[in-house]
Design a protein around this motif. Sequence first.
Motif, PDB file in Angstrom:
ATOM      1  N   GLU A   1      -2.945  -9.125   1.376  1.00  0.00           N
ATOM      2  CA  GLU A   1      -4.388  -8.933   1.533  1.00  0.00           C
ATOM      3  C   GLU A   1      -4.731  -7.502   1.938  1.00  0.00           C
ATOM      4  N   GLY A   2      -5.655  -6.937   1.204  1.00  0.00           N
ATOM      5  CA  GLY A   2      -6.079  -5.576   1.483  1.00  0.00           C
ATOM      6  C   GLY A   2      -5.175  -4.516   0.881  1.00  0.00           C
ATOM      7  N   HIS A   3      -4.072  -4.942   0.289  1.00  0.00           N
ATOM      8  CA  HIS A   3      -3.125  -3.989  -0.288  1.00  0.00           C
ATOM      9  C   HIS A   3      -2.989  -4.142  -1.796  1.00  0.00           C
ATOM     10  N   ALA A   4      -3.071  -5.377  -2.272  1.00  0.00           N
ATOM     11  CA  ALA A   4      -2.904  -5.640  -3.701  1.00  0.00           C
ATOM     12  C   ALA A   4      -4.043  -6.533  -4.173  1.00  0.00           C
ATOM     13  N   ASP A   5      -4.837  -6.004  -5.091  1.00  0.00           N
ATOM     14  CA  ASP A   5      -5.943  -6.799  -5.624  1.00  0.00           C
ATOM     15  C   ASP A   5      -5.413  -7.942  -6.488  1.00  0.00           C
ATOM     16  N   ILE A   6      -4.394  -7.634  -7.274  1.00  0.00           N
ATOM     17  CA  ILE A   6      -3.795  -8.621  -8.163  1.00  0.00           C
ATOM     18  C   ILE A   6      -2.281  -8.567  -7.978  1.00  0.00           C
ATOM     19  N   LEU A   7      -1.676  -9.731  -7.808  1.00  0.00           N
ATOM     20  CA  LEU A   7      -0.218  -9.815  -7.739  1.00  0.00           C
ATOM     21  C   LEU A   7       0.311 -10.210  -9.115  1.00  0.00           C
TER      22      LEU A   7
END
Length: 153
Positions: free
Chosen positions: A121-127
């Motif tokens: 959360e807050g680091h990757a919009d899409i995994l």
Amino acid sequence: MQLADSGMQCADIADELNNRKQSLHTLALLDTLEYLKKGGRISKTVALAGSLLSIKPVVTVREGEVAILGKARGSKQGNNFLIEQVKSFGIDFTKPVFLGYTGLSDVMLKKYINDSKDIWEGHADILKTGTIGGAIGTHVGPGAIAVAFFADI
């Protein structure tokens, strides 16, 4: 792709990838020991004991060899152990991150993503997620989940 799109020459891309490979990590939580036994990687006795105790190993690749980072009892503790290991390396979110699973269902992977959401959360919009191919899947069996990332150095 990113390096080529930025205009780097092939030789420079090769040099950059060779420099980065030291910070690339692949960790996996195995759901069963059965396929390690079938592949001759562990003995029948170890597989039986591990199965009875519901042991879930977390493995990585070091210098081209599979190495066990640790073992946990049960899926929940295995999930937690994998989360701890990923956190211990730290993730460089400016570089690609991939999460994969073996088998026909991504249920275990979705559970892992939910349980580890504080990492993402807050680091990757899409995994980026997907299935792990048959060459590796044959050795680890269904239900394995893996995380591949560059460490934040």
